[in-house]
Design a protein around this motif. Sequence first.
Motif, short mmCIF file in Angstrom:
data_model
loop_
_atom_site.label_atom_id
_atom_site.label_comp_id
_atom_site.label_asym_id
_atom_site.label_seq_id
_atom_site.Cartn_x
_atom_site.Cartn_y
_atom_site.Cartn_z
N TYR A 36 0.84 -1.20 0.00
CA TYR A 36 0.00 0.00 0.00
C TYR A 36 0.87 1.26 0.00
O TYR A 36 1.70 1.45 0.88
CB TYR A 36 -0.94 0.00 1.21
CG TYR A 36 -1.85 -1.21 1.23
CD1 TYR A 36 -2.88 -1.33 0.32
CD2 TYR A 36 -1.65 -2.23 2.15
CE1 TYR A 36 -3.71 -2.44 0.32
CE2 TYR A 36 -2.47 -3.34 2.16
CZ TYR A 36 -3.50 -3.44 1.24
OH TYR A 36 -4.31 -4.54 1.24
N LYS A 37 0.65 2.12 -1.00
CA LYS A 37 1.46 3.33 -1.15
C LYS A 37 0.60 4.61 -1.28
O LYS A 37 1.10 5.69 -1.08
CB LYS A 37 2.35 3.23 -2.40
CG LYS A 37 3.24 2.02 -2.45
CD LYS A 37 4.38 2.14 -1.50
CE LYS A 37 5.32 0.94 -1.67
NZ LYS A 37 5.90 0.52 -0.46
N THR A 38 -0.66 4.45 -1.67
CA THR A 38 -1.52 5.61 -1.91
C THR A 38 -2.81 5.48 -1.09
O THR A 38 -3.21 4.39 -0.70
CB THR A 38 -1.88 5.74 -3.41
OG1 THR A 38 -2.57 4.56 -3.83
CG2 THR A 38 -0.62 5.92 -4.25
N PHE A 39 -3.45 6.62 -0.87
CA PHE A 39 -4.70 6.62 -0.10
C PHE A 39 -5.64 7.70 -0.60
O PHE A 39 -5.25 8.64 -1.29
CB PHE A 39 -4.42 6.81 1.40
CG PHE A 39 -4.04 8.22 1.77
CD1 PHE A 39 -5.00 9.11 2.26
CD2 PHE A 39 -2.73 8.68 1.64
CE1 PHE A 39 -4.66 10.41 2.60
CE2 PHE A 39 -2.38 9.97 1.99
CZ PHE A 39 -3.34 10.84 2.47
N ALA A 40 -6.89 7.54 -0.22
CA ALA A 40 -7.94 8.55 -0.42
C ALA A 40 -8.93 8.39 0.72
O ALA A 40 -8.98 7.33 1.37
CB ALA A 40 -8.62 8.37 -1.77
N PHE A 41 -9.71 9.41 0.97
CA PHE A 41 -10.72 9.33 2.02
C PHE A 41 -12.00 8.72 1.47
O PHE A 41 -12.39 8.99 0.34
CB PHE A 41 -10.99 10.71 2.62
CG PHE A 41 -9.81 11.24 3.38
CD1 PHE A 41 -9.45 10.68 4.59
CD2 PHE A 41 -9.05 12.27 2.88
CE1 PHE A 41 -8.35 11.14 5.30
CE2 PHE A 41 -7.96 12.75 3.58
CZ PHE A 41 -7.61 12.18 4.78
N TYR A 42 -12.63 7.87 2.27
CA TYR A 42 -13.87 7.20 1.90
C TYR A 42 -15.03 8.14 2.22
O TYR A 42 -15.56 8.16 3.33
CB TYR A 42 -13.98 5.88 2.66
CG TYR A 42 -15.19 5.07 2.31
CD1 TYR A 42 -15.43 4.65 1.00
CD2 TYR A 42 -16.11 4.71 3.28
CE1 TYR A 42 -16.55 3.91 0.68
CE2 TYR A 42 -17.23 3.96 2.97
CZ TYR A 42 -17.44 3.57 1.67
OH TYR A 42 -18.55 2.83 1.35
N LYS A 43 -15.40 8.93 1.23
CA LYS A 43 -16.38 10.01 1.42
C LYS A 43 -17.72 9.52 1.95
O LYS A 43 -18.29 10.14 2.85
CB LYS A 43 -16.57 10.75 0.10
CG LYS A 43 -17.46 11.98 0.24
CD LYS A 43 -17.51 12.79 -1.01
CE LYS A 43 -18.47 13.94 -1.00
NZ LYS A 43 -19.12 14.35 0.17
N ASN A 44 -18.23 8.41 1.43
CA ASN A 44 -19.54 7.90 1.88
C ASN A 44 -19.54 7.61 3.38
O ASN A 44 -20.52 7.89 4.07
CB ASN A 44 -19.92 6.64 1.12
CG ASN A 44 -20.24 6.92 -0.33
OD1 ASN A 44 -20.49 8.05 -0.71
ND2 ASN A 44 -20.22 5.88 -1.15
N GLY A 45 -18.47 7.04 3.89
CA GLY A 45 -18.39 6.74 5.31
C GLY A 45 -18.19 7.99 6.16
O GLY A 45 -18.82 8.16 7.20
N ILE A 46 -17.31 8.87 5.70
CA ILE A 46 -17.00 10.08 6.46
C ILE A 46 -18.20 11.01 6.53
O ILE A 46 -18.42 11.67 7.55
CB ILE A 46 -15.76 10.78 5.85
CG1 ILE A 46 -14.54 9.88 6.09
CG2 ILE A 46 -15.55 12.17 6.43
CD1 ILE A 46 -13.29 10.26 5.35
N ASP A 47 -19.02 11.05 5.48
CA ASP A 47 -20.22 11.89 5.50
C ASP A 47 -21.21 11.47 6.58
O ASP A 47 -22.01 12.28 7.05
CB ASP A 47 -20.92 11.86 4.13
CG ASP A 47 -20.17 12.67 3.08
OD1 ASP A 47 -19.29 13.48 3.46
OD2 ASP A 47 -20.46 12.48 1.89
N LYS A 48 -21.16 10.22 7.00
CA LYS A 48 -22.10 9.71 8.01
C LYS A 48 -21.65 9.99 9.45
O LYS A 48 -22.43 9.81 10.39
CB LYS A 48 -22.29 8.20 7.84
CG LYS A 48 -22.97 7.84 6.53
CD LYS A 48 -23.06 6.35 6.36
CE LYS A 48 -23.63 6.00 4.99
NZ LYS A 48 -23.60 4.58 4.72
N VAL A 49 -20.42 10.43 9.63
CA VAL A 49 -19.89 10.69 10.98
C VAL A 49 -20.63 11.89 11.57
O VAL A 49 -20.72 12.94 10.94
CB VAL A 49 -18.37 10.96 10.94
CG1 VAL A 49 -17.84 11.28 12.32
CG2 VAL A 49 -17.64 9.76 10.36
N GLU A 50 -21.16 11.70 12.78
CA GLU A 50 -22.00 12.74 13.40
C GLU A 50 -21.19 13.63 14.34
O GLU A 50 -21.35 13.60 15.56
CB GLU A 50 -23.15 12.08 14.14
CG GLU A 50 -24.12 11.38 13.20
CD GLU A 50 -25.30 10.77 13.91
OE1 GLU A 50 -25.51 11.04 15.11
OE2 GLU A 50 -26.03 10.00 13.27
#
Length: 177
Positions: A36-50
Amino acid sequence: MKTLKFLPLLLLFALASCDAIKVNSDYDKKVDFAQYKTFAFYKNGIDKVEISDLDKKRILRSVDEALTAKGFTKSETPDLLVNIFTKEREQVDVNHFNAGWGYGWGYGWNPYFWGGNTSVSRYTEGTLYIDLIDAKKKELIWQGDGEGVLTKDTNKKDEKIKEFVTKILEQYPPQKK
């Protein structure tokens, strides 16, 4: 009399231990993390964080900095997806100190300390979870969490969140034995 000299030291230790962040991690032992060398944020999951959008930004900025410091780069076609979620709970501590004379601890009569002293403190304890997901397989491969006392002081939030994220991601990649 020696006990009274150590009491302030004991109180300082108790207050300092409340501020500590406890971290844990778990991972898939069959995964080769070197791939593993690259990453991105998982928008669908992060949008659900309250939590507030400002706190989300603080967390994501700290995760970005920590992963970049480990040699990862952000990508549109990432190897890893980063997801977060949080939990918080109100804690109440009740402490009672009685310095009476007599039999046993806190039992007896003392005209100077009649009834003892009770203190109540309230604070918010939170847990931040950071999930690393294999982007191709869509499987969770690593999860870290940090638990500690949250601050409402906006001047200290950046510092506290960065401390949470840094301590959690210190556990990545896992050290296989």
